[in-house]
Design an enzyme around this catalytic site. Structure first.
Site, PDB file in Angstrom:
ATOM      1  N   ARG A 196       0.861  -1.182   0.000  1.00 52.19           N
ATOM      2  CA  ARG A 196       0.000   0.000   0.000  1.00 52.19           C
ATOM      3  C   ARG A 196       0.895   1.229   0.000  1.00 52.19           C
ATOM      4  O   ARG A 196       1.392   1.640   1.032  1.00 52.19           O
ATOM      5  CB  ARG A 196      -0.898  -0.020   1.250  1.00 52.19           C
ATOM      6  CG  ARG A 196      -2.108   0.909   1.171  1.00 52.19           C
ATOM      7  CD  ARG A 196      -2.742   1.066   2.536  1.00 52.19           C
ATOM      8  NE  ARG A 196      -1.933   1.937   3.374  1.00 52.19           N
ATOM      9  CZ  ARG A 196      -1.903   1.888   4.707  1.00 52.19           C
ATOM     10  NH1 ARG A 196      -2.622   1.010   5.351  1.00 52.19           N
ATOM     11  NH2 ARG A 196      -1.127   2.727   5.392  1.00 52.19           N
ATOM     12  N   TYR A 236       3.893   5.855  11.246  1.00 51.82           N
ATOM     13  CA  TYR A 236       4.081   4.486  11.721  1.00 51.82           C
ATOM     14  C   TYR A 236       4.921   3.596  10.801  1.00 51.82           C
ATOM     15  O   TYR A 236       5.111   2.431  11.091  1.00 51.82           O
ATOM     16  CB  TYR A 236       2.723   3.820  12.008  1.00 51.82           C
ATOM     17  CG  TYR A 236       1.726   3.857  10.852  1.00 51.82           C
ATOM     18  CD1 TYR A 236       1.844   2.989   9.776  1.00 51.82           C
ATOM     19  CD2 TYR A 236       0.661   4.759  10.868  1.00 51.82           C
ATOM     20  CE1 TYR A 236       0.931   3.017   8.728  1.00 51.82           C
ATOM     21  CE2 TYR A 236      -0.255   4.798   9.825  1.00 51.82           C
ATOM     22  CZ  TYR A 236      -0.120   3.923   8.762  1.00 51.82           C
ATOM     23  OH  TYR A 236      -1.019   3.955   7.731  1.00 51.82           O
ATOM     24  N   HIS A 241      -3.787   4.687   4.469  1.00 50.74           N
ATOM     25  CA  HIS A 241      -4.994   3.849   4.569  1.00 50.74           C
ATOM     26  C   HIS A 241      -6.170   4.559   3.913  1.00 50.74           C
ATOM     27  O   HIS A 241      -6.866   4.008   3.066  1.00 50.74           O
ATOM     28  CB  HIS A 241      -5.298   3.538   6.035  1.00 50.74           C
ATOM     29  CG  HIS A 241      -6.677   3.017   6.279  1.00 50.74           C
ATOM     30  ND1 HIS A 241      -7.119   1.829   5.731  1.00 50.74           N
ATOM     31  CD2 HIS A 241      -7.730   3.524   6.979  1.00 50.74           C
ATOM     32  CE1 HIS A 241      -8.386   1.625   6.098  1.00 50.74           C
ATOM     33  NE2 HIS A 241      -8.777   2.631   6.842  1.00 50.74           N
TER      34      HIS A 241
END
Lengths: 348, 377
Positions: free
Chosen positions: B245, B258, B249
């Protein structure tokens, strides 16, 4: 018309007749195929008659039973999924609430979910905290679902056939305390349905309206007999039959006649179906000066294993009788319904 | 488990391609279109013209490769990040964009396009896929089902129950897991102690395969074979497509909080578009003129969709009750009548209240419910 048919046989006939009528109807669930024929034998004989492809034993997977039922329903099938206990439907809540009840809406009306989820449960058998709950209020709260809870073999058969023909997801909640009750049912093959959303007046009366459903309807009828005999009070018993959508018109019509309402169920009283009915009736009948409303429901406690403790938690006939007397006394109505009431009050 | 690759990270062929150059060109054009859509959607969100958006950048080979293996009658079950696959299977571009604009009438596939509404809660579509597969088999259809989900979904109970169910009943379903490394901020290593998702197929007694998810030809090959197996009664297949990805998100997420920005390079999966481009160029089947033409066509198609969505009339307040029930109960009809009567009386001159302002701009009910910070996976 036969006058002595078991509730469990009436339910089996409904499934049998709908499977015969419509190839798309199939059953799925745990232990439903022969020789077991379901934990409560409702599907006994049907896998032998229709084959294991139409009466499918599944893995112990409530999420997948409901979820696969949703999937099959959107392809045009008419699945009837059996969840062994309503308590086990908790496992599949997302599939019921956010999937089955939402897919029509989320697809902009492109898909429909003609799925019936049959489940059974209820108190009175010392089945303890995880196998006795009356959880209809959870589903009552969800737009897009219908919730059916019959009290007689006639209604059970006609409502189950109507539920299978309905284009919406339907929770068909069978109270196990009723499986061995008997009543009149038309001959097999004589096609009839009972429309969803229509209440039935099981006993006419002029002094108080008792609204109930499922097994509580039978207790309400017993309470009404006792009240007639001991108090001279004529209670009208309205059996909702369908809890959602509930038949507001019939309840209000009865209430406008009697001016007093007791809503009774065996589910926990707090946040129960009775709370919604009582509040709605109050709001809709603000024009009535003299209004008395009460609720009967289970105590806010888990269902005890010990039978004598279970009886304390779960209400029945006695609690309905007591609620009617309290309600009518509060309203000062006993004078209006006859001397018998005063005599009873004096005797206590 | 072996990782299937047809072309390497530089686009060099490793084995025989599963399709002709012509098909590979069409696949690249689709991927170029998907990227143009994704980039435009992110820009529209930043401009406040659509709502929260879940980008699929870097996953175009998975979406176009897998969806290109479908026959028109097959069913596709996408998640909120798989509108790319949905568009390849026939969901109109306007419908896909309207969804992110919060339109109640969005994501409506035409009757002949079998695309399920996107699954936003995680893994809920996996049991549906098993049931759709059953339904198709019972109806005597030769169609199969392609069910998308991510690595995070494999930790849900629905994954276990749905795949086990499909295995027991040999439902014609291809379970296609895009393992993009993250469920919001949680890396794959925190989803399972297993080395891969594909190995789990053995535990369900079904076929399993692991493919390079940035290799569109490998994805096409694996999904095509799995669909064939499903059609022939060979039961379900679990395919794990390894991808990454690249973006957040959703547009409400900031992955730099993160994860290491260098991580993507270390994985060496490469950009899926660039890999296929180099492969085709190496065979003399793609040049700069092809690229310019494809880019222009993609941009024009996306621009037309943006115009169409922005020209839509404001949502009708009555839509809040649309498509809740088939054959509406009386009380439900009464609820709508009362609501509309209230709106009408509030809209009369001199009346106050929020309803007097008319329909709210932008979204109505039924739009995307992708959880933003602190939720959604």
């Amino acid at each position: 018309m036969r006058d002595n048919v078991l509730m469990r046989e009436a339910l089996r006939e409904a499934l049998d007749e709908e499977m015969a009528r419509d190839e798309r109807v199939f059953l799925m669930g745990e232990d439903i195929a022969d020789p077991m024929g379901g934990s409560y034998k409702i599907t006994l004989g049907l896998s032998t008659k229709y084959g294991k492809h139409r009466v499918r034993n599944t893995p112990i997977s409530e999420i997948a039973i409901v979820g696969a039922g949703v999937g099959a329903a959107i392809t045009g099938m008419r699945p009837v999924a059996e969840i062994m206990y309503v308590d086990f439907l908790e496992v599949a809540m997302d599939q019921v609430v956010s999937q089955a009840a939402k897919i029509r809406y989320m697809s902009g009306g492109q898909l429909s979910v003609p799925l019936v989820i049959r489940c059974q449960g209820g108190p009175g058998r010392s089945a303890a905290a995880q196998h006795s709950q009356m959880l209809e209020a959870w589903f009552f709260h969800v737009p897009g679902l219908k919730v059916v809870m019959p009290s007689t073999p006639y209604d059970a058969k006609g409502l189950l056939k109507a539920a299978i023909r309905d284009d919406n997801p339907v929770i068909f909640f069978e109270q196990n305390g009723l499986y061995n009750t008997r009543g009149p049912v038309p001959d097999p093959g004589e096609d009839y349905t009972v429309p969803l959303g229509k209440a039935d007046i099981k006993r006419e009366g002029k002094d108080v309206t008792i609204v109930a459903y499922a097994q509580m309807t039978l207790f309400a009828l017993q309470a009404a007999e006792q009240l007639a005999k001991e108090d001279g009070v004529e209670a009208e018993v309205v059996d909702l039959r369908t809890v959602s959508p509930w038949d507001k018109e019939t309840v209000l019509r009865s209430f406008r006649k009697t001016g007093a309402l007791v809503v009774a169920h065996q589910a926990v009283r707090q946040g129960g179906v009775g709370a919604e009915i009582a509040a709605t009736v109050y709001e809709e009948a603000l024009d009535l000066v003299d209004v008395e409303i009460a609720r009967v429901g289970a105590k806010f406690a888990p269902t005890p294993f010990a039978p004598h403790l279970e009886r304390y938690v779960i209400p029945g006939k006695d609690e309905i009788v007591a609620a009617v007397r309290t309600t009518l006394e509060r309203g000062g109505r006993f004078g209006a319904v006859g001397q018998a009431a005063a005599q009873r009050a004096g005797a206590v | 488990m072996e990782l299937l690759r047809v072309i390497d990270g530089e686009g060099r062929p490793l084995r025989e391609a599963p399709c002709t150059d012509e098909d590979a060109r069409a696949l690249l054009e689709r991927m170029i279109f998907l990227r143009a859509f994704d980039e435009r959607a992110v820009a529209l969100q930043r401009q406040g013209r659509i709502g929260t958006y879940a980008p699929y950048r870097g996953m175009e080979a998975c979406q176009a490769g897998a969806a290109s293996a479908l026959s028109p009658e097959d069913w596709l079950l996408p998640t909120y990040r798989d509108h790319g696959a949905a568009m390849i299977h026939g969901l109109p571009v306007e419908e896909a964009l309207a969804y992110w604009a919060g339109r109640v009438e969005s994501y409506r596939a035409p009757a002949e396009v079998n695309v399920f509404p996107p699954a936003v809660p995680i893994a809920t579509q996996i049991p549906h896929a098993a049931g759709i597969g059953w339904g198709l088999r019972r109806a005597g259809s030769a169609a199969a089902v392609l069910c998308f989900f991510g690595d995070g979904a494999t930790s849900e109970g629905d994954f276990h129950e749905g795949i086990n169910f499909a295995g027991v009943f040999r439902a014609p379903v291809v379970f296609f897991c895009q393992n993009n490394g993250y469920a919001i901020s949680v890396p794959f290593s925190r989803q399972t102690a297993a080395a891969s998702i594909a190995v789990r197929a053995a535990g369900y007694g079904i076929a399993g395969e692991r493919v390079d998810g940035n290799d569109a030809l490998a994805v096409l090959d694996a999904v095509r074979r799995a669909l064939q197996r499903a059609r022939e009664g060979g039961g379900p297949t679990l395919i794990e497509a390894l991808t990454y990805r690249v973006g957040p998100h959703t547009t409400s997420d900031d992955p730099s909080r993160y994860r290491d920005p260098e991580e993507a390079q270390r994985l060496a999966l490469g950009d899926p578009l660039e890999r296929l481009r180099r492969y085709l160029a190496g065979r003399g089947a793609w040049d700069e003129a092809d690229e310019a033409r494809a880019q222009e066509a993609a941009r024009a198609r996306v621009a037309a969709a943006v115009r169409a969505v922005e020209a839509m009339a404001p949502p009708d307040p009555a839509d809040i009750f649309a498509h809740v029930y088939g054959a509406e109960p009386l009380f439900f009809q009464e609820q709508r009548r009362r609501f509309l009567a209230e709106l009408e009386s509030a809209a009369r001159p001199g009346a106050g209240g929020p309803a007097a302002r008319g329909p709210a701009p932008g979204g109505a009910a039924g739009g995307p419910a992708v959880r933003t910070e602190g939720g959604g996976r």
